[in-house]
Design a protein around this motif. Sequence first.
Motif, PDB file in Angstrom:
ATOM      1  N   ASP A  62     130.194  16.538  83.722  1.00 11.28           N
ATOM      2  CA  ASP A  62     130.713  15.174  83.664  1.00 11.28           C
ATOM      3  C   ASP A  62     129.990  14.233  84.630  1.00 11.28           C
ATOM      4  OD1 ASP A  62     131.711  16.327  85.974  1.00 11.28           O
ATOM      5  OD2 ASP A  62     133.692  15.389  85.806  1.00 11.28           O
ATOM      6  N   ALA A  63     128.849  14.664  85.185  1.00  9.21           N
ATOM      7  CA  ALA A  63     128.093  13.801  86.094  1.00  9.21           C
ATOM      8  C   ALA A  63     127.642  12.542  85.370  1.00  9.21           C
ATOM      9  CB  ALA A  63     126.886  14.546  86.650  1.00  9.21           C
ATOM     10  N   THR A  64     127.667  11.421  86.087  1.00  9.48           N
ATOM     11  CA  THR A  64     127.246  10.136  85.510  1.00  9.48           C
ATOM     12  C   THR A  64     126.008   9.572  86.187  1.00  9.48           C
ATOM     13  OG1 THR A  64     128.748   8.930  86.996  1.00  9.48           O
ATOM     14  CG2 THR A  64     129.597   9.545  84.805  1.00  9.48           C
ATOM     15  N   HIS A  65     125.696  10.041  87.404  1.00  9.87           N
ATOM     16  CA  HIS A  65     124.546   9.554  88.157  1.00  9.87           C
ATOM     17  C   HIS A  65     123.904  10.730  88.890  1.00  9.87           C
ATOM     18  CE1 HIS A  65     127.117   5.990  87.709  1.00  9.87           C
ATOM     19  NE2 HIS A  65     126.044   5.244  87.916  1.00  9.87           N
ATOM     20  N   LEU A  66     122.578  10.722  88.959  1.00  4.76           N
ATOM     21  CA  LEU A  66     121.844  11.763  89.669  1.00  4.76           C
ATOM     22  C   LEU A  66     120.988  11.137  90.762  1.00  4.76           C
ATOM     23  CD1 LEU A  66     120.552  13.882  86.631  1.00  4.76           C
ATOM     24  CD2 LEU A  66     122.691  14.158  87.909  1.00  4.76           C
ATOM     25  N   ILE A  67     121.028  11.732  91.948  1.00  3.53           N
ATOM     26  CA  ILE A  67     120.173  11.334  93.071  1.00  3.53           C
ATOM     27  C   ILE A  67     119.341  12.549  93.459  1.00  3.53           C
ATOM     28  CG2 ILE A  67     120.075  10.458  95.425  1.00  3.53           C
ATOM     29  CD1 ILE A  67     121.292   8.452  93.484  1.00  3.53           C
ATOM     30  N   VAL A  68     118.025  12.379  93.521  1.00  2.00           N
ATOM     31  CA  VAL A  68     117.122  13.489  93.828  1.00  2.00           C
ATOM     32  C   VAL A  68     116.347  13.169  95.104  1.00  2.00           C
ATOM     33  CG1 VAL A  68     115.237  14.942  93.006  1.00  2.00           C
ATOM     34  CG2 VAL A  68     116.857  13.947  91.358  1.00  2.00           C
ATOM     35  N   SER A  69     116.461  14.046  96.099  1.00  2.00           N
ATOM     36  CA  SER A  69     115.661  13.935  97.312  1.00  2.00           C
ATOM     37  C   SER A  69     114.956  15.271  97.520  1.00  2.00           C
ATOM     38  CB  SER A  69     116.519  13.592  98.528  1.00  2.00           C
ATOM     39  OG  SER A  69     115.709  13.431  99.675  1.00  2.00           O
ATOM     40  N   ALA A  70     113.721  15.367  97.063  1.00  2.00           N
ATOM     41  CA  ALA A  70     112.965  16.620  97.127  1.00  2.00           C
ATOM     42  C   ALA A  70     111.511  16.306  97.425  1.00  2.00           C
ATOM     43  CB  ALA A  70     113.093  17.390  95.811  1.00  2.00           C
ATOM     44  N   GLY A  71     110.844  17.256  98.049  1.00  2.00           N
ATOM     45  CA  GLY A  71     109.423  17.099  98.334  1.00  2.00           C
ATOM     46  C   GLY A  71     109.060  17.381  99.774  1.00  2.00           C
ATOM     47  N   GLY A  72     110.008  17.205 100.685  1.00  4.53           N
ATOM     48  CA  GLY A  72     109.708  17.437 102.089  1.00  4.53           C
ATOM     49  C   GLY A  72     109.324  18.878 102.376  1.00  4.53           C
ATOM     50  N   ASN A  73     110.030  19.820 101.739  1.00  3.90           N
ATOM     51  CA  ASN A  73     109.693  21.226 101.968  1.00  3.90           C
ATOM     52  C   ASN A  73     108.394  21.611 101.270  1.00  3.90           C
ATOM     53  OD1 ASN A  73     111.937  21.887 103.613  1.00  3.90           O
ATOM     54  ND2 ASN A  73     113.233  21.981 101.806  1.00  3.90           N
ATOM     55  N   ASP A  74     108.070  20.945 100.162  1.00  2.00           N
ATOM     56  CA  ASP A  74     106.756  21.151  99.539  1.00  2.00           C
ATOM     57  C   ASP A  74     105.664  20.724 100.513  1.00  2.00           C
ATOM     58  OD1 ASP A  74     107.315  21.367  96.212  1.00  2.00           O
ATOM     59  OD2 ASP A  74     108.858  20.381  97.393  1.00  2.00           O
ATOM     60  N   ALA A  75     105.884  19.569 101.156  1.00  2.00           N
ATOM     61  CA  ALA A  75     104.902  19.081 102.131  1.00  2.00           C
ATOM     62  C   ALA A  75     104.750  20.059 103.291  1.00  2.00           C
ATOM     63  CB  ALA A  75     105.312  17.699 102.637  1.00  2.00           C
ATOM     64  N   LEU A  76     105.874  20.611 103.765  1.00  9.14           N
ATOM     65  CA  LEU A  76     105.798  21.604 104.837  1.00  9.14           C
ATOM     66  C   LEU A  76     104.977  22.811 104.414  1.00  9.14           C
ATOM     67  CD1 LEU A  76     109.437  21.631 106.266  1.00  9.14           C
ATOM     68  CD2 LEU A  76     107.362  20.910 107.457  1.00  9.14           C
ATOM     69  N   GLY A  77     105.050  23.166 103.137  1.00  9.79           N
ATOM     70  CA  GLY A  77     104.281  24.283 102.633  1.00  9.79           C
ATOM     71  C   GLY A  77     102.785  24.055 102.658  1.00  9.79           C
ATOM     72  N   HIS A  78     102.384  22.794 102.734  1.00  9.33           N
ATOM     73  CA  HIS A  78     100.957  22.445 102.805  1.00  9.33           C
ATOM     74  C   HIS A  78     100.541  22.041 104.217  1.00  9.33           C
ATOM     75  CE1 HIS A  78     100.101  22.577  98.485  1.00  9.33           C
ATOM     76  NE2 HIS A  78     101.270  21.989  98.289  1.00  9.33           N
ATOM     77  N   ALA A  79     101.395  22.250 105.201  1.00 17.71           N
ATOM     78  CA  ALA A  79     101.121  21.774 106.564  1.00 17.71           C
ATOM     79  C   ALA A  79      99.867  22.399 107.171  1.00 17.71           C
ATOM     80  CB  ALA A  79     102.325  22.046 107.465  1.00 17.71           C
ATOM     81  N   SER A  80      99.510  23.588 106.713  1.00 22.34           N
ATOM     82  CA  SER A  80      98.321  24.248 107.272  1.00 22.34           C
ATOM     83  C   SER A  80      97.037  23.466 107.010  1.00 22.34           C
ATOM     84  CB  SER A  80      98.185  25.657 106.701  1.00 22.34           C
ATOM     85  OG  SER A  80      98.023  25.622 105.286  1.00 22.34           O
ATOM     86  N   VAL A  81      97.067  22.587 106.033  1.00 32.00           N
ATOM     87  CA  VAL A  81      95.884  21.765 105.747  1.00 32.00           C
ATOM     88  C   VAL A  81      95.496  20.937 106.972  1.00 32.00           C
ATOM     89  CG1 VAL A  81      95.032  19.830 104.350  1.00 32.00           C
ATOM     90  CG2 VAL A  81      96.319  21.675 103.272  1.00 32.00           C
ATOM     91  N   LEU A  82      96.496  20.531 107.759  1.00 31.83           N
ATOM     92  CA  LEU A  82      96.216  19.671 108.903  1.00 31.83           C
ATOM     93  C   LEU A  82      95.421  20.379 109.994  1.00 31.83           C
ATOM     94  CD1 LEU A  82      99.595  17.744 109.258  1.00 31.83           C
ATOM     95  CD2 LEU A  82      97.508  17.016 108.108  1.00 31.83           C
ATOM     96  N   SER A  83      95.446  21.701 110.003  1.00 32.37           N
ATOM     97  CA  SER A  83      94.680  22.439 111.007  1.00 32.37           C
ATOM     98  C   SER A  83      93.444  23.115 110.419  1.00 32.37           C
ATOM     99  CB  SER A  83      95.579  23.491 111.684  1.00 32.37           C
ATOM    100  OG  SER A  83      96.105  24.390 110.725  1.00 32.37           O
ATOM    101  N   ALA A  84      93.176  22.855 109.134  1.00 32.46           N
ATOM    102  CA  ALA A  84      92.002  23.451 108.488  1.00 32.46           C
ATOM    103  C   ALA A  84      90.723  22.789 108.990  1.00 32.46           C
ATOM    104  CB  ALA A  84      92.113  23.312 106.970  1.00 32.46           C
ATOM    105  N   ARG A  85      89.645  23.555 109.038  1.00 30.72           N
ATOM    106  CA  ARG A  85      88.356  23.022 109.464  1.00 30.72           C
ATOM    107  C   ARG A  85      87.661  22.324 108.295  1.00 30.72           C
ATOM    108  NH1 ARG A  85      86.428  24.293 114.310  1.00 30.72           N
ATOM    109  NH2 ARG A  85      87.490  25.918 115.519  1.00 30.72           N
ATOM    110  N   ALA A  86      86.991  21.218 108.606  1.00 32.85           N
ATOM    111  CA  ALA A  86      86.228  20.477 107.593  1.00 32.85           C
ATOM    112  C   ALA A  86      84.975  19.922 108.252  1.00 32.85           C
ATOM    113  CB  ALA A  86      87.072  19.339 107.010  1.00 32.85           C
ATOM    114  N   GLU A  87      83.856  19.993 107.548  1.00 34.49           N
ATOM    115  CA  GLU A  87      82.596  19.530 108.125  1.00 34.49           C
ATOM    116  C   GLU A  87      82.451  18.018 108.066  1.00 34.49           C
ATOM    117  OE1 GLU A  87      79.245  21.538 106.543  1.00 34.49           O
ATOM    118  OE2 GLU A  87      79.949  23.545 107.094  1.00 34.49           O
ATOM    119  N   THR A  88      83.045  17.389 107.061  1.00 36.60           N
ATOM    120  CA  THR A  88      82.946  15.943 106.910  1.00 36.60           C
ATOM    121  C   THR A  88      84.320  15.375 106.594  1.00 36.60           C
ATOM    122  OG1 THR A  88      82.563  15.997 104.508  1.00 36.60           O
ATOM    123  CG2 THR A  88      80.616  16.217 105.946  1.00 36.60           C
ATOM    124  N   VAL A  89      84.446  14.072 106.722  1.00 34.33           N
ATOM    125  CA  VAL A  89      85.692  13.405 106.344  1.00 34.33           C
ATOM    126  C   VAL A  89      85.964  13.622 104.859  1.00 34.33           C
ATOM    127  CG1 VAL A  89      86.864  11.184 106.141  1.00 34.33           C
ATOM    128  CG2 VAL A  89      85.529  11.693 108.196  1.00 34.33           C
TER     129      VAL A  89
END
Length: 208
Positions: A62-89
């Motif tokens: 009987d729900a009439t409205h849906l609110i979705v707040s998702a994505g923060g934990n997906d971002a946390l799952g990619h946090a290792s990218v911030l410490s990855a080595r890269a030779e160029t920008v």
Amino acid sequence: MNHVALLGDSILDNRAYVAPEPDVAEQLRARLGRDWRVSLVAVDGHVTGDVERRQIDRIPPDATHLIVSAGGNDALGHASVLSARAETVADAVDLLADAQASFAASYTRMIDAVARRGLPTAVCTIYDANHPEPQHRLVVASLALFNDVITRAAFSRGLPVIDLRLICTDPADYANPIEPSALGGEKIAGAIADLVRQEPSGRSSVWC
């Protein structure tokens, strides 16, 4: 009776971080009053794939409205990218682009599955969190890529966006670096209440 179902992660399922103070669902019930019901379907720790596979089937019939707040934990799952080595920008941007593309695929599947319920739906951005500097600066810049996915998905489908980056702006809005406090939850509940009281327009809008 109007009935709001909250889907997503600990932004909406924040009881563990604020008890005995009220969580977002309790604060939303207080805001909306007796003519509304609020169901908490969101689960602390869930990612977009969990919303698609495990939460949608738990939306009350009987729900009439849906609110979705998702994505923060997906971002946390990619946090290792911030410490990855890269030779160029360019190499660094390419790593971030891969993370963004992966998230976009998951978020798109999720929001399309939610939309198939045919109910008025709004989505939330990922807020900036409350990390100390210099981490905060890096997190905000990186999350912009994920928030771009969320806003594009919403705008292309005519969905309203609750921009949590503009709502939770004070350190007191956070119970820890990544979870909303009772004060932050009250602000989030207020934005949700204002949104669902409006007649759905079928056009995107930003709430903050």
